[in-house]
Design a protein around this motif. Sequence first.
Motif, PDB file in Angstrom:
ATOM      1  N   GLY A 132      -7.098  12.397  13.737  1.00  0.00           N
ATOM      2  CA  GLY A 132      -8.433  11.819  13.597  1.00  0.00           C
ATOM      3  C   GLY A 132      -9.404  12.268  14.663  1.00  0.00           C
ATOM      4  N   GLU A 133      -8.934  12.995  15.680  1.00  0.00           N
ATOM      5  CA  GLU A 133      -9.790  13.419  16.784  1.00  0.00           C
ATOM      6  C   GLU A 133      -9.614  14.907  17.052  1.00  0.00           C
ATOM      7  OE1 GLU A 133      -8.844  11.078  20.160  1.00  0.00           O
ATOM      8  OE2 GLU A 133      -9.574   9.203  19.301  1.00  0.00           O
ATOM      9  N   ALA A 134     -10.702  15.543  17.508  1.00  0.00           N
ATOM     10  CA  ALA A 134     -10.623  16.959  17.859  1.00  0.00           C
ATOM     11  C   ALA A 134      -9.614  17.158  18.988  1.00  0.00           C
ATOM     12  CB  ALA A 134     -11.990  17.478  18.287  1.00  0.00           C
ATOM     13  N   LEU A 135      -8.853  18.244  18.920  1.00  0.00           N
ATOM     14  CA  LEU A 135      -7.819  18.501  19.922  1.00  0.00           C
ATOM     15  C   LEU A 135      -8.427  18.777  21.288  1.00  0.00           C
ATOM     16  CD1 LEU A 135      -4.916  19.047  20.775  1.00  0.00           C
ATOM     17  CD2 LEU A 135      -5.132  21.359  19.807  1.00  0.00           C
ATOM     18  N   PHE A 136      -9.424  19.649  21.352  1.00  0.00           N
ATOM     19  CA  PHE A 136     -10.047  20.019  22.621  1.00  0.00           C
ATOM     20  C   PHE A 136     -11.501  19.543  22.629  1.00  0.00           C
ATOM     21  CE2 PHE A 136      -6.896  23.517  21.854  1.00  0.00           C
ATOM     22  CZ  PHE A 136      -5.962  23.088  22.795  1.00  0.00           C
ATOM     23  N   GLN A 137     -11.732  18.351  23.172  1.00  0.00           N
ATOM     24  CA  GLN A 137     -13.065  17.761  23.189  1.00  0.00           C
ATOM     25  C   GLN A 137     -13.753  18.104  24.512  1.00  0.00           C
ATOM     26  OE1 GLN A 137     -13.551  13.811  21.579  1.00  0.00           O
ATOM     27  NE2 GLN A 137     -11.459  13.772  20.825  1.00  0.00           N
ATOM     28  N   THR A 138     -14.439  19.227  24.513  1.00  0.00           N
ATOM     29  CA  THR A 138     -15.038  19.728  25.746  1.00  0.00           C
ATOM     30  C   THR A 138     -16.219  20.616  25.421  1.00  0.00           C
ATOM     31  OG1 THR A 138     -14.610  21.078  27.714  1.00  0.00           O
ATOM     32  CG2 THR A 138     -13.428  21.663  25.715  1.00  0.00           C
ATOM     33  N   HIS A 139     -17.054  20.876  26.424  1.00  0.00           N
ATOM     34  CA  HIS A 139     -18.161  21.817  26.282  1.00  0.00           C
ATOM     35  C   HIS A 139     -18.138  22.884  27.379  1.00  0.00           C
ATOM     36  CE1 HIS A 139     -19.775  19.529  23.070  1.00  0.00           C
ATOM     37  NE2 HIS A 139     -20.230  18.539  23.799  1.00  0.00           N
ATOM     38  N   GLU A 140     -17.092  22.897  28.209  1.00  0.00           N
ATOM     39  CA  GLU A 140     -17.041  23.805  29.353  1.00  0.00           C
ATOM     40  C   GLU A 140     -15.835  24.735  29.227  1.00  0.00           C
ATOM     41  OE1 GLU A 140     -18.658  20.314  32.396  1.00  0.00           O
ATOM     42  OE2 GLU A 140     -16.740  21.320  32.749  1.00  0.00           O
ATOM     43  N   ASN A 141     -16.025  25.989  29.589  1.00  0.00           N
ATOM     44  CA  ASN A 141     -14.940  26.958  29.470  1.00  0.00           C
ATOM     45  C   ASN A 141     -13.744  26.622  30.351  1.00  0.00           C
ATOM     46  OD1 ASN A 141     -16.039  28.629  27.514  1.00  0.00           O
ATOM     47  ND2 ASN A 141     -17.085  29.933  29.014  1.00  0.00           N
ATOM     48  N   LEU A 142     -13.999  26.300  31.627  1.00  0.00           N
ATOM     49  CA  LEU A 142     -12.880  26.014  32.526  1.00  0.00           C
ATOM     50  C   LEU A 142     -12.119  24.778  32.061  1.00  0.00           C
ATOM     51  CD1 LEU A 142     -11.239  26.534  35.060  1.00  0.00           C
ATOM     52  CD2 LEU A 142     -12.957  25.257  36.383  1.00  0.00           C
TER      53      LEU A 142
ATOM     54  N   ARG B 182     -16.976  12.320  18.821  1.00  0.00           N
ATOM     55  CA  ARG B 182     -16.660  13.621  19.385  1.00  0.00           C
ATOM     56  C   ARG B 182     -17.901  14.233  20.007  1.00  0.00           C
ATOM     57  NH1 ARG B 182     -13.768  17.250  15.027  1.00  0.00           N
ATOM     58  NH2 ARG B 182     -15.833  17.139  14.110  1.00  0.00           N
ATOM     59  N   PRO B 183     -17.783  14.780  21.203  1.00  0.00           N
ATOM     60  CA  PRO B 183     -18.944  15.458  21.786  1.00  0.00           C
ATOM     61  C   PRO B 183     -19.281  16.675  20.965  1.00  0.00           C
ATOM     62  CG  PRO B 183     -16.981  15.919  23.066  1.00  0.00           C
ATOM     63  CD  PRO B 183     -16.590  14.885  22.043  1.00  0.00           C
TER      64      PRO B 183
ATOM     65  N   ARG C 173     -17.240  25.399  19.624  1.00  0.00           N
ATOM     66  CA  ARG C 173     -16.450  25.203  20.846  1.00  0.00           C
ATOM     67  C   ARG C 173     -15.051  24.632  20.603  1.00  0.00           C
ATOM     68  NH1 ARG C 173     -15.373  26.695  25.670  1.00  0.00           N
ATOM     69  NH2 ARG C 173     -17.573  26.677  26.282  1.00  0.00           N
ATOM     70  N   HIS C 174     -14.945  23.524  19.888  1.00  0.00           N
ATOM     71  CA  HIS C 174     -13.655  22.831  19.765  1.00  0.00           C
ATOM     72  C   HIS C 174     -12.570  23.701  19.140  1.00  0.00           C
ATOM     73  CE1 HIS C 174     -16.693  19.816  20.215  1.00  0.00           C
ATOM     74  NE2 HIS C 174     -15.862  18.794  20.141  1.00  0.00           N
ATOM     75  N   TYR C 175     -12.981  24.728  18.380  1.00  0.00           N
ATOM     76  CA  TYR C 175     -12.038  25.511  17.583  1.00  0.00           C
ATOM     77  C   TYR C 175     -12.000  26.972  18.044  1.00  0.00           C
ATOM     78  CZ  TYR C 175     -13.221  21.298  15.142  1.00  0.00           C
ATOM     79  OH  TYR C 175     -13.471  19.964  14.873  1.00  0.00           O
TER      80      TYR C 175
END
Length: 432
Positions: free
Chosen positions: A313-323, A17-18, A281-283
Motif C-alpha cells: 500500500g506504500e511506495a518502497l522508496f519514499q524520498t526526493h534526494e539521491n543520497l 506519499r511525498p 523518483r520512487h521507481y
Amino acid sequence: MGTEWINGFPQSNMDKRPRKRPRLTWDMPPVPPSKVLPAIYCGQEYVTGAVSSYAYSSLYYKGMPRNGSPPWRNDDKDGHYVFAIGETLNRRYRILNKMGEGTFGQVLECLDYETKELVAIKIVRSIHKYREAAMIEIDVLQRLAKHDVGGRRCVQIRNWFDYRNHICIVFEKLGPSLYDFLRKNSYRSFPIDLVREFGRQLLESVAFMHDLRLIHTDLKPENILLVSSDYVKVPDYKFLARPTKDGTYFKNLPKCSAIKLIDFGSTTFEHQDHSYVVSTRHYRAPEVILGLGWNYPCDLWSVGCILVELCSGEALFQTHENLEHLAMMERVLGPLPHHMVARANHHAEKYFRRGARLDWPEGATSRDSMRAVWKLPRLQNLVMQHVDHSAGDLIDLLQGLLRYDPAERMKAREALRHPFFTRDLRRCGNSS
C-alpha cells in the motif's frame, strides 16, 4: 459544478506519499448521485458502473449547440487550453469533464459524436517542446497499436488532431489508475492473488514493448489503469474485531483485474540517447541515479518497486534526494556493488566517501532523513509483513527484479516464467 464520483472512494485521506509534483490522475467520471445503484453480487455489496455519460450529458448541458465551435480564447499563462464544459473540440468531441492535469497539459473526458463512445482526450500545452514530445508519443502509440492485436496491453489511440495550436490525442476511456485506487481505498493493499494478476499483465506489456525495442522509462502505479471502474466491497480482515458502522473496516477490490499501460510521452527507442535522468523518483533504478546510462532493465526495476507497493500500500522508496534514495536501497537490499560505485559519474561520486562507501548517515540532511532510512526493513521482512501465502516466491521474484546490476537483472519474459506466476496455487475469487 459539484459532482460525485462513480463508485467513489473515500476522499478524506490526503496523499501520504511525498511527490515531486502533482501527477496526472485518470479518474472515474462524474455522475448525479441518483445514478449510483447498489446491487448484490456474490453475497457482497457490489457497486455498479453508472449510466454512461452519453445518457446523462443532456442533464448538464441542455441547450448547448451540438457541433458549434467555441469562441476563440487565449491560452492561460502556462499555455494550457481554456475550455468550458459542454463545448466541442474539432466539431466532433463534446467536453463532459476534466479528468486530470500534468506538466504536458490536461486530459478531458469527451463524447465522440461519431462513435457515441466516451473517450479521454489529452490536450497538450501550446509550447514547442511539448508539441514535439506529443508528436513522438503519437508515433509510439501508433507503433504499439499496430502490433497490439486486440488492444489488451496498452491504452489505444483513437485519433489525433491539431486544434488551435494544441496537439490533441484521443484515447479509449479507461478506469482509475492503480495509484488512485490505492489512495481512495485508504492505502489498503491488494490481495496477493490480485497482485499476481496485475504483475503478470504488467510484465506482459513490458515484454511486448521491449520486443518492439521500446523502453517505457516511466512505469508507476499512476500509469497503470484498470480497464473498468467497477469494484466490490469486502471485509478487511485486519479490522474484523472492531466496529464496522461507518464502513471504515471494509475495503474495495476491483471487480475485474484487467489493466493497461498509459503515458508513453517518455518512451524511447533502443537506439536513442540513454544518458539523461528518467523515471519518476520512487521507481528510478540505481544505474540512473549513478549516471551509468540505462536501457531495458530500468523498466524491470520499476516493476519490482510497483509490486512491493501493491502488496504493502506504500511506495518502497519514499524520498526526493539521491543520497537518501541510495541509502534506502542499501537498507532494503544490501550494499551497492563496488564496480557500479567506481563507475559513478561526477554528479554521483559525491555521494560516496573516498569513492567506496556510501556517505551515510554522515551526509544525511536531517534527523528525519536518517529516521526515514532506519525504519525500513529488509526486503524479505517487508514482504512477509504484508503477504501470507506466496511470500517465498514473491521475495525471490523481487530479488531478481531489484538486482543492482542491470546486466544481472531479470528480464520481462524471464520474470513471467518465475514460479510466482507459474506455480499451481489456489486462486482467490477476486483475482480475475
